[in-house]
Scaffold this motif. Sequence first.
Motif, PDB file in Angstrom:
ATOM      1  N   GLY A  36      13.203 -34.997  20.798  1.00  0.00           N
ATOM      2  CA  GLY A  36      12.756 -35.756  19.638  1.00  0.00           C
ATOM      3  C   GLY A  36      13.047 -37.247  19.705  1.00  0.00           C
ATOM      4  O   GLY A  36      12.825 -37.948  18.739  1.00  0.00           O
ATOM      5  N   LEU A  37      13.565 -37.735  20.837  1.00  0.00           N
ATOM      6  CA  LEU A  37      13.902 -39.148  20.967  1.00  0.00           C
ATOM      7  C   LEU A  37      13.127 -39.774  22.129  1.00  0.00           C
ATOM      8  O   LEU A  37      12.896 -39.127  23.145  1.00  0.00           O
ATOM      9  CB  LEU A  37      15.402 -39.333  21.222  1.00  0.00           C
ATOM     10  CG  LEU A  37      16.367 -38.839  20.164  1.00  0.00           C
ATOM     11  CD1 LEU A  37      17.797 -38.999  20.641  1.00  0.00           C
ATOM     12  CD2 LEU A  37      16.161 -39.570  18.858  1.00  0.00           C
ATOM     13  N   SER A  38      12.773 -41.036  21.979  1.00  0.00           N
ATOM     14  CA  SER A  38      12.143 -41.773  23.080  1.00  0.00           C
ATOM     15  C   SER A  38      13.221 -42.185  24.082  1.00  0.00           C
ATOM     16  O   SER A  38      14.413 -41.977  23.860  1.00  0.00           O
ATOM     17  CB  SER A  38      11.419 -43.000  22.538  1.00  0.00           C
ATOM     18  OG  SER A  38      12.362 -43.954  22.090  1.00  0.00           O
ATOM     19  N   LYS A  39      12.820 -42.814  25.186  1.00  0.00           N
ATOM     20  CA  LYS A  39      13.784 -43.260  26.200  1.00  0.00           C
ATOM     21  C   LYS A  39      14.756 -44.276  25.617  1.00  0.00           C
ATOM     22  O   LYS A  39      15.961 -44.213  25.855  1.00  0.00           O
ATOM     23  CB  LYS A  39      13.050 -43.876  27.390  1.00  0.00           C
ATOM     24  CG  LYS A  39      12.292 -42.878  28.206  1.00  0.00           C
ATOM     25  CD  LYS A  39      11.530 -43.562  29.316  1.00  0.00           C
ATOM     26  CE  LYS A  39      10.658 -42.557  30.049  1.00  0.00           C
ATOM     27  NZ  LYS A  39       9.846 -43.164  31.078  1.00  0.00           N
ATOM     28  N   ILE A  40      14.228 -45.230  24.849  1.00  0.00           N
ATOM     29  CA  ILE A  40      15.087 -46.259  24.249  1.00  0.00           C
ATOM     30  C   ILE A  40      16.026 -45.629  23.221  1.00  0.00           C
ATOM     31  O   ILE A  40      17.215 -45.952  23.164  1.00  0.00           O
ATOM     32  CB  ILE A  40      14.234 -47.375  23.599  1.00  0.00           C
ATOM     33  CG1 ILE A  40      13.457 -48.136  24.667  1.00  0.00           C
ATOM     34  CG2 ILE A  40      15.088 -48.316  22.768  1.00  0.00           C
ATOM     35  CD1 ILE A  40      14.311 -48.921  25.635  1.00  0.00           C
ATOM     36  N   GLN A  41      15.504 -44.725  22.401  1.00  0.00           N
ATOM     37  CA  GLN A  41      16.346 -44.062  21.405  1.00  0.00           C
ATOM     38  C   GLN A  41      17.440 -43.236  22.075  1.00  0.00           C
ATOM     39  O   GLN A  41      18.580 -43.215  21.614  1.00  0.00           O
ATOM     40  CB  GLN A  41      15.494 -43.186  20.489  1.00  0.00           C
ATOM     41  CG  GLN A  41      14.594 -43.977  19.567  1.00  0.00           C
ATOM     42  CD  GLN A  41      13.669 -43.100  18.753  1.00  0.00           C
ATOM     43  OE1 GLN A  41      13.574 -41.897  18.979  1.00  0.00           O
ATOM     44  NE2 GLN A  41      12.983 -43.698  17.808  1.00  0.00           N
ATOM     45  N   THR A  42      17.113 -42.580  23.186  1.00  0.00           N
ATOM     46  CA  THR A  42      18.109 -41.816  23.939  1.00  0.00           C
ATOM     47  C   THR A  42      19.201 -42.743  24.467  1.00  0.00           C
ATOM     48  O   THR A  42      20.389 -42.431  24.386  1.00  0.00           O
ATOM     49  CB  THR A  42      17.439 -41.063  25.105  1.00  0.00           C
ATOM     50  OG1 THR A  42      16.418 -40.207  24.582  1.00  0.00           O
ATOM     51  CG2 THR A  42      18.442 -40.234  25.880  1.00  0.00           C
ATOM     52  N   ASP A  68      11.943 -45.795  13.114  1.00  0.00           N
ATOM     53  CA  ASP A  68      12.315 -44.414  13.423  1.00  0.00           C
ATOM     54  C   ASP A  68      13.769 -44.316  13.877  1.00  0.00           C
ATOM     55  O   ASP A  68      14.531 -43.466  13.406  1.00  0.00           O
ATOM     56  CB  ASP A  68      11.366 -43.869  14.488  1.00  0.00           C
ATOM     57  CG  ASP A  68      11.493 -42.375  14.688  1.00  0.00           C
ATOM     58  OD1 ASP A  68      11.671 -41.655  13.694  1.00  0.00           O
ATOM     59  OD2 ASP A  68      11.405 -41.936  15.851  1.00  0.00           O
ATOM     60  N   LEU A  69      14.182 -45.193  14.789  1.00  0.00           N
ATOM     61  CA  LEU A  69      15.558 -45.187  15.283  1.00  0.00           C
ATOM     62  C   LEU A  69      16.541 -45.509  14.162  1.00  0.00           C
ATOM     63  O   LEU A  69      17.593 -44.876  14.050  1.00  0.00           O
ATOM     64  CB  LEU A  69      15.725 -46.179  16.426  1.00  0.00           C
ATOM     65  CG  LEU A  69      17.127 -46.320  16.994  1.00  0.00           C
ATOM     66  CD1 LEU A  69      17.624 -44.989  17.560  1.00  0.00           C
ATOM     67  CD2 LEU A  69      17.166 -47.394  18.059  1.00  0.00           C
ATOM     68  N   SER A  70      16.209 -46.471  13.316  1.00  0.00           N
ATOM     69  CA  SER A  70      17.094 -46.826  12.203  1.00  0.00           C
ATOM     70  C   SER A  70      17.297 -45.633  11.275  1.00  0.00           C
ATOM     71  O   SER A  70      18.403 -45.383  10.806  1.00  0.00           O
ATOM     72  CB  SER A  70      16.530 -48.010  11.427  1.00  0.00           C
ATOM     73  OG  SER A  70      16.608 -49.171  12.192  1.00  0.00           O
ATOM     74  N   GLY A  71      16.231 -44.897  11.017  1.00  0.00           N
ATOM     75  CA  GLY A  71      16.335 -43.704  10.170  1.00  0.00           C
ATOM     76  C   GLY A  71      17.201 -42.632  10.801  1.00  0.00           C
ATOM     77  O   GLY A  71      18.017 -41.995  10.123  1.00  0.00           O
ATOM     78  N   LYS A  72      17.046 -42.426  12.110  1.00  0.00           N
ATOM     79  CA  LYS A  72      17.841 -41.409  12.799  1.00  0.00           C
ATOM     80  C   LYS A  72      19.313 -41.792  12.864  1.00  0.00           C
ATOM     81  O   LYS A  72      20.193 -40.950  12.723  1.00  0.00           O
ATOM     82  CB  LYS A  72      17.276 -41.164  14.197  1.00  0.00           C
ATOM     83  CG  LYS A  72      15.961 -40.420  14.149  1.00  0.00           C
ATOM     84  CD  LYS A  72      15.354 -40.217  15.497  1.00  0.00           C
ATOM     85  CE  LYS A  72      14.028 -39.471  15.313  1.00  0.00           C
ATOM     86  NZ  LYS A  72      13.307 -39.266  16.530  1.00  0.00           N
ATOM     87  N   LEU A  73      19.600 -43.080  13.075  1.00  0.00           N
ATOM     88  CA  LEU A  73      20.995 -43.519  13.093  1.00  0.00           C
ATOM     89  C   LEU A  73      21.617 -43.451  11.704  1.00  0.00           C
ATOM     90  O   LEU A  73      22.806 -43.165  11.573  1.00  0.00           O
ATOM     91  CB  LEU A  73      21.109 -44.930  13.669  1.00  0.00           C
ATOM     92  CG  LEU A  73      20.884 -45.054  15.174  1.00  0.00           C
ATOM     93  CD1 LEU A  73      20.888 -46.516  15.588  1.00  0.00           C
ATOM     94  CD2 LEU A  73      21.933 -44.279  15.949  1.00  0.00           C
TER      95      LEU A  73
END
Length: 129
Positions: A36-42, A68-73
Amino acid sequence: MTKKTRYGVKFYSVCTTDDYGLNLQIYSGKSDEAEGLSKIQTLVHSLMEPFLDSGHNVFMDNFYNSVDLSGKLLKRKMHTTGTLRQNHKKNPTAITQAKLKKGQHLSKRSKNVYISNWKDKLEVLAVYH
């Protein structure tokens, strides 16, 4: 004649505001993406792993930051602030496509993540929560 081969090493790091290194990762080729994560998010998640669920703040530039990353963090109790690229996939188009005049400001809330667009000489997109 052939082109020169470029060599280099990429370092990704998490630093304090006074440049004290907290976590470091050296790029070592392609890696598997987490579910569920992109390379950068990983990459960001692996760098921030020791600090997740601690309530810390992280400041990122537009290469790493996304709505998206801000929401996941945020779900992991990690607060983010940073600039945002206009062409990220999950950006709200009402904010990113708006034609602003100098001095105008526009913001939108997507769940608990705020997206802001402000124009002076250039447009500045930001994400925070």
